[in-house]
Design a protein around this motif. Sequence first.
Motif, PDB file in Angstrom:
ATOM      1  N   UNK A 185     -65.531 -37.571 -85.586  1.00  0.00           N
ATOM      2  CA  UNK A 185     -66.059 -36.681 -84.557  1.00  0.00           C
ATOM      3  C   UNK A 185     -66.246 -37.385 -83.227  1.00  0.00           C
ATOM      4  N   UNK A 186     -66.377 -38.697 -83.249  1.00  0.00           N
ATOM      5  CA  UNK A 186     -66.551 -39.433 -82.016  1.00  0.00           C
ATOM      6  C   UNK A 186     -65.269 -39.754 -81.294  1.00  0.00           C
ATOM      7  N   UNK A 187     -64.095 -39.443 -81.901  1.00  0.00           N
ATOM      8  CA  UNK A 187     -62.815 -39.700 -81.256  1.00  0.00           C
ATOM      9  C   UNK A 187     -62.522 -38.651 -80.194  1.00  0.00           C
ATOM     10  N   UNK A 188     -61.627 -39.014 -79.287  1.00  0.00           N
ATOM     11  CA  UNK A 188     -61.235 -38.076 -78.238  1.00  0.00           C
ATOM     12  C   UNK A 188     -60.505 -36.880 -78.854  1.00  0.00           C
ATOM     13  N   UNK A 189     -60.701 -35.700 -78.266  1.00  0.00           N
ATOM     14  CA  UNK A 189     -60.043 -34.456 -78.682  1.00  0.00           C
ATOM     15  C   UNK A 189     -60.442 -34.016 -80.084  1.00  0.00           C
ATOM     16  N   UNK A 190     -61.595 -34.516 -80.583  1.00  0.00           N
ATOM     17  CA  UNK A 190     -62.061 -34.059 -81.889  1.00  0.00           C
ATOM     18  C   UNK A 190     -62.527 -32.619 -81.779  1.00  0.00           C
ATOM     19  N   UNK A 191     -62.036 -31.765 -82.677  1.00  0.00           N
ATOM     20  CA  UNK A 191     -62.342 -30.338 -82.647  1.00  0.00           C
ATOM     21  C   UNK A 191     -62.982 -29.933 -83.971  1.00  0.00           C
ATOM     22  N   UNK A 192     -64.150 -29.277 -83.930  1.00  0.00           N
ATOM     23  CA  UNK A 192     -64.792 -28.875 -85.185  1.00  0.00           C
ATOM     24  C   UNK A 192     -64.063 -27.719 -85.853  1.00  0.00           C
ATOM     25  N   UNK A 193     -64.007 -27.768 -87.162  1.00  0.00           N
ATOM     26  CA  UNK A 193     -63.482 -26.641 -87.951  1.00  0.00           C
ATOM     27  C   UNK A 193     -64.660 -25.876 -88.533  1.00  0.00           C
ATOM     28  N   UNK A 194     -64.372 -24.722 -89.072  1.00  0.00           N
ATOM     29  CA  UNK A 194     -65.434 -23.913 -89.659  1.00  0.00           C
ATOM     30  C   UNK A 194     -65.894 -24.542 -90.976  1.00  0.00           C
TER      31      UNK A 194
END
Length: 365
Positions: free
Chosen positions: A355-364
């Motif tokens: 989650x701390x990486x660039x462009x990290x996107x959360x999923x449901x």
Amino acid sequence: MATRFARHCCLSAALLLTLSAWAPAHAETPATRPVSTLKLQGQTQGTERQWDGVIEAVRQSTVAAQVLGNVTALLVKAGDTVKAGQVLARIDARDTTAGLLRSQADVAQAEAQFNNARLQWERSQSLKAQGFISDAALDSARAQWQAAQAGVAAARAGRSQAALAQGFATVTAPFDGRVLSTHIEMGDLAAPGRPILTLYAPRPMRAVVQVPASQADQVRTAQRIEVALPTPGGATTWLRPTQVVALPGADPVSQTVEWRLDLPDTAARPGQNVRVRFAELRNDPANAASTASQLTVPASAVLRRGELTAVYVVRGGRFMLQAVRTSTPATSPGPITLLSGVRPGDTIAADALKAGLANATPTKP
């Protein structure tokens, strides 16, 4: 020549305009990194509490100087093993030796005065029997004899005190143990009450933990109390104390209650940090709110960087770093219990590193 240069400038400008219009339409969009998430849910059970504790020796003593003088010899250092009666340090004894000699002279003087008073008293008795002196003279001789007798007792007591003070110039170990630390160096001035070294007995040891006073009543209902100690192989083992003592009062500043947990035979050393667990607590309606607020997450969801402990919470479709407080040690490989910083219903990253990486996107979740 000028016409050709003007034509070349026009062609260059047109090419730049074409490239600038074409670039946004064909630029590659950076790839997103989907990161799995989980939704926090409050637990209705909270049968365990954990706090950090510290190891201390059950028998520990700070050996202090009892006479004034410079330290002439410091014969041990931290980590040394000593026996009861072993010499630890020596203090300049010239002053105490002179005091002993002076007290011995006082005794000799007092004894001479006593002998003279005794003889005077005996002569006075003989003269009174012959009628040569009055009753007042006899009473005066008796008083002088009794005063001289008391003077001898006082002088002898002073001699004993001086001999005792001279003995204090040699500092010895009060019991078998190990030197934890030294507080003075050779040549320093020792004074009555100034610490010289700290000594402790390697067995037994105990864990001391400070429990918040607000939770003291619930902790007293624990059916099982354990102390986590590291093993030589790097693992952790939970030991049950042989004796548990909770002090009756709370510290007025920190508002905590001290618990002392005597440990079985262990290689732990004073000052070592440990984890203390109070398990199988009885349900207490007064603590229901705090119990329900405890959340358990995988260890991968918690980020630890120095003094920072945090999780990534989903806010507005992206991850936001949120500091939290846990009741589980940083080295624990199992689930982590969150005490504050988040609440039930929040969505966090299942893997804090991703989650701390660039462009990290959360999923449901």
